[in-house]
Design an enzyme around this catalytic site. Structure first.
Site, PDB file in Angstrom:
ATOM      1  N   ASP A  64      -8.126  -8.037   0.517  1.00  0.00           N
ATOM      2  CA  ASP A  64      -7.149  -8.152   1.616  1.00  0.00           C
ATOM      3  C   ASP A  64      -7.576  -7.172   2.977  1.00  0.00           C
ATOM      4  OD1 ASP A  64      -6.779  -5.447   1.166  1.00  0.00           O
ATOM      5  OD2 ASP A  64      -5.389  -4.814   3.210  1.00  0.00           O
ATOM      6  N   HIS A  95      -4.912 -21.530  10.636  1.00  0.00           N
ATOM      7  CA  HIS A  95      -6.463 -22.533  10.320  1.00  0.00           C
ATOM      8  C   HIS A  95      -7.218 -21.169   9.634  1.00  0.00           C
ATOM      9  CE1 HIS A  95     -10.516 -23.849  10.322  1.00  0.00           C
ATOM     10  NE2 HIS A  95     -10.630 -22.944  10.724  1.00  0.00           N
ATOM     11  N   CYS A 132      -6.407 -28.724  11.818  1.00  0.00           N
ATOM     12  CA  CYS A 132      -7.154 -29.522  12.066  1.00  0.00           C
ATOM     13  C   CYS A 132      -6.993 -30.848  11.906  1.00  0.00           C
ATOM     14  CB  CYS A 132      -8.748 -29.046  11.259  1.00  0.00           C
ATOM     15  SG  CYS A 132      -8.859 -27.098  11.751  1.00  0.00           S
ATOM     16  N   ASP A 191       1.006  -1.283  -0.242  1.00  0.00           N
ATOM     17  CA  ASP A 191      -0.154   0.631  -0.335  1.00  0.00           C
ATOM     18  C   ASP A 191       1.299   1.215  -0.213  1.00  0.00           C
ATOM     19  OD1 ASP A 191       0.684   0.067   2.784  1.00  0.00           O
ATOM     20  OD2 ASP A 191      -0.866  -0.302   3.712  1.00  0.00           O
ATOM     21  N   CYS A 242     -12.602 -29.058   8.160  1.00  0.00           N
ATOM     22  CA  CYS A 242     -10.897 -28.481   7.121  1.00  0.00           C
ATOM     23  C   CYS A 242      -9.960 -29.529   6.888  1.00  0.00           C
ATOM     24  CB  CYS A 242     -11.054 -26.974   8.051  1.00  0.00           C
ATOM     25  SG  CYS A 242      -9.368 -26.070   7.685  1.00  0.00           S
ATOM     26  N   CYS A 288      -6.772 -28.470   7.018  1.00  0.00           N
ATOM     27  CA  CYS A 288      -5.181 -27.889   7.262  1.00  0.00           C
ATOM     28  C   CYS A 288      -4.629 -28.566   8.477  1.00  0.00           C
ATOM     29  CB  CYS A 288      -5.998 -26.290   8.082  1.00  0.00           C
ATOM     30  SG  CYS A 288      -6.125 -26.011   9.485  1.00  0.00           S
TER      31      CYS A 288
END
Ligand SMILES: [Zn+2]
Length: 407
Positions: free
Chosen positions: A322, A391, A365, A91, A360, A362
């Site tokens: 974002d 996560h 998890c 930015d 999930c 991931c």
């Protein structure tokens, strides 16, 4: 050539596309994790890689104050400094100046502000903000704008919008004159390379053929840490995006969009939202702004949102988003799951052996129970922030994968 935007498929207003950047391809609609100080807090870069992150956002304001732009530029730019070979967006610093610093003084020339770190005085203008972003060397950089506060009087919104338009033109002019100074430009690289050869740092900054489009830790030497791949085409440069302002007034948004497009940018962002207005109004302004943006350029909605919102905005035709929400919330024990939000600090999870989110995939998890995550949080363990962030990021990235698949 700085950025190629290739639309692969459209479905109603939504589109699926590939952004070809000097540091690899980005599939859109995309959610960009925020790496404020050249780090997504708690998550090492190799893990971001595993999660499938193709682009992340970093904040010019924070890096400008610490460690300083010159330092990063001398170290070869942000990609090399943080060992991240994929795309980066920075930015302009404007938003943080307006939201974080004390005693700012805004004039036509720019903004004088005091550092939130040590109170020292600094000046950011369209020229210095672009200079800083060229020094950092992100693939996509942003014009310097004023984020109009909410609520604001009609006259104030117009004045602020007019100044943002003049600043946009100044940002573009400075960028046009200085874009060859990006640290990974071929001429800059040969300067760095000869310097480094003299001090026997190693061969890893040399330009290699055929690496464009496939970023990887290709130049890893056996001794040192992995280094970011560098682009090979001398004509490659950063892309500059303009920012549409205009407060919560659809007519001013339309005018801001049209006049920003007249100046001409590689992509267009919708700024000045998520500043305290009701969610329904955010959506209304996004919708009324999008229709005035060119179809063949990327559209970036800054600073949103919840998992539901990023799906909704993708459907409206937004390509890039974002937000600090998934990472910040994770550090506060707030986790997004397919069954809704979970506040892992609650005592009810103390004996809960189930995974955080059974659907999930991931690594958190797959491996840990809610009871363990609750214990880590309650004990203020560093690992709590790391696992929670992994996560939540996975949840956001999976959400966007599903969105792309559905288009
Ligand atoms: Zn998970």
């Amino acid at each position: 050539m700085s950025l190629r935007f290739e639309i692969i498929k459209s479905s109603h207003a939504a589109r699926r596309s590939t952004l070809h950047t000097p540091h690899g391809e980005v599939e859109t609609p995309v959610f960009m994790p925020v790496g404020t100080a050249a780090t997504v807090k708690g998550v090492p870069q190799d893990l971001l890689d595993q999660l499938g992150v193709q682009i992340l956002l970093s904040n010019t304001y924070h890096l400008y104050l610490r460690p300083g732009i010159d330092q990063i530029r001398k170290l070869g730019g942000l990609h090399r400094f943080m060992s991240w070979p994929r795309a980066i967006l920075t930015d302009s610093g404007g938003f943080q100046v307006f939201s974080l610093s004390d005693l700012r003084n805004v004039t036509e020339e720019g903004v004088t502000f005091r550092s939130h770190l040590d109170g020292s005085s600094h000046f950011l203008s369209p020229e210095t903000a672009i200079e800083a972003q060229i020094g950092l060397g992100a693939d996509i950089i942003m014009a310097f704008d004023e984020c109009t506060e909410y609520p604001a009087e009609a006259s104030r919104i117009r004045e602020s919008m007019e100044m943002t338009l003049r600043w946009a033109a100044r940002s573009k002019r400075y960028f046009a004159d200085h874009k060859s100074e990006v640290p990974w430009n071929r001429s800059q690289l040969s300067a760095v390379s000869s310097q480094q050869n003299q001090i026997h740092v190693g061969p890893d900054v040399h330009v290699r053929a055929g690496e464009r489009g496939s970023p990887k830790f290709a130049e890893q030497s056996s001794a040192g840490p992995p280094r970011a791949a560098v682009p090979t085409k001398p004509e490659q440069s950063q892309a500059l995006f303009g920012i549409v302002q205009g407060g919560m007034d659809p007519a001013l948004r339309k005018e801001s969009a049209e006049r920003t497009i007249e100046i001409g940018f590689d992509g267009y962002a919708i700024g000045g939202l998520s500043v305290g207005e009701p969610r329904a109004l955010t959506r209304e302004i996004v919708e009324s702004t999008i229709e005035h943006l060119p179809k063949d350029k990327p559209r970036y909605l800054m600073g949103v949102g919840t998992p539901e919102e990023i799906v909704e905005y993708s459907k409206l035709g937004i390509d890039m988003m974002d937000c600090v929400l998934p990472t910040r919330a994770a550090r506060h024990g707030l986790l997004f799951t397919s069954g809704g939000k979970i506040s892992i600090k609650q005592a009810r999870y103390a004996g809960d052996e189930r995974p955080l989110d059974p659907s999930c995939s991931c690594q958190v998890c797959r491996r840990y129970s809610r009871a363990y995550l609750r214990h880590l949080y309650a004990s203020n363990e560093v690992l709590s922030q790391v696992l929670n962030t992994i996560h939540n990021l996975t949840y956001y990235l999976d959400t966007m994968r599903r969105v792309r698949h559905s288009i």
